[in-house]
Enzyme design. Sequence first.
Site, PDB file in Angstrom:
ATOM      1  CD  GLN A  54      -3.312   0.555   1.881  1.00 40.39           C
ATOM      2  OE1 GLN A  54      -3.398  -0.534   2.436  1.00 40.39           O
ATOM      3  NE2 GLN A  54      -4.268   1.450   1.970  1.00 40.39           N
ATOM      4  CG  ASP A  55       1.227   4.174   2.993  1.00 40.85           C
ATOM      5  OD1 ASP A  55       1.136   3.116   3.651  1.00 40.85           O
ATOM      6  OD2 ASP A  55       0.939   5.285   3.469  1.00 40.85           O
ATOM      7  N   PRO A  56       4.630   3.156   1.924  1.00 42.62           N
ATOM      8  CG  PRO A  56       6.308   4.435   0.952  1.00 42.62           C
ATOM      9  CD  PRO A  56       4.820   4.372   1.115  1.00 42.62           C
ATOM     10  CB  VAL A 100       1.014   5.494  -1.836  1.00 42.73           C
ATOM     11  CG1 VAL A 100       1.510   6.863  -1.401  1.00 42.73           C
ATOM     12  CG2 VAL A 100      -0.462   5.555  -2.229  1.00 42.73           C
ATOM     13  CG  HIS A 137      -2.794   5.099   4.854  1.00 44.53           C
ATOM     14  ND1 HIS A 137      -2.197   4.081   4.134  1.00 44.53           N
ATOM     15  CD2 HIS A 137      -3.353   4.510   5.943  1.00 44.53           C
ATOM     16  CE1 HIS A 137      -2.404   2.931   4.765  1.00 44.53           C
ATOM     17  NE2 HIS A 137      -3.092   3.159   5.853  1.00 44.53           N
TER      18      HIS A 137
END
Length: 216
Positions: free
Chosen positions: A58-60, A120, A129
């Site tokens: 999803q995101d880092p 992302v 997020h």
Amino acid sequence: MPWSTLLAEEKQKPYFQQLWQRVEQARQETVVYPPKEDVFNALKLTDPENIKVVILGQDPYHGPGQAHGLSFSVPEGVKFPPSLRNMFKAIAIDYPDTVLPQHGDLTSWAEQGVLLLNTVLTVEQGNAHSHASWGWETFTDTVISKVSDATDHVVFLLWGSHAQKKIPLIDGNKHCILTAPHPSPLSAHRGFFDANHFRKTNDYLQQHGRQPIRWV
């Protein structure tokens, strides 16, 4: 065809220029992960023609020293995040005689053709997020579509509802799409461990004359 060619047009689009300027501005004001030189590591380490597997994150990670541009991965010496620990538990279920590594750096996967792509690519420290609506998903959706179009017989591992929203971008007639709950401790017990995705991935690759992935 290299990423530089596949994505040249995308990187010239106004949304991407604005996105990159916004990230650069954020770096002046806050701590942003991963470091600038690591943002595109997934693409740097895995050329399009070598891709065998795509694992979407999803995101880092948003803690110090964790994110280095590869989904789920952390640099050597950094404590295993829970989702990554569960991924290795699943590998041990699929391959019971496996000796699991002492570190969570998945660079060796990337070098074998596993595209470890977050949807992302940047995040503010301590604020999950935080860059989710900045335009990264327009870019990474293009990456997913280009992989689907430009390659054959790739396994897409889509864990959790966020990753599974990308199914329409993938041509299921020429690729293998495997879905399961996310490996997070919140959901892994709902079917991630018995999905056998790591073994199924290698079975599919071998059926299509491709080298299996050495997961450990």
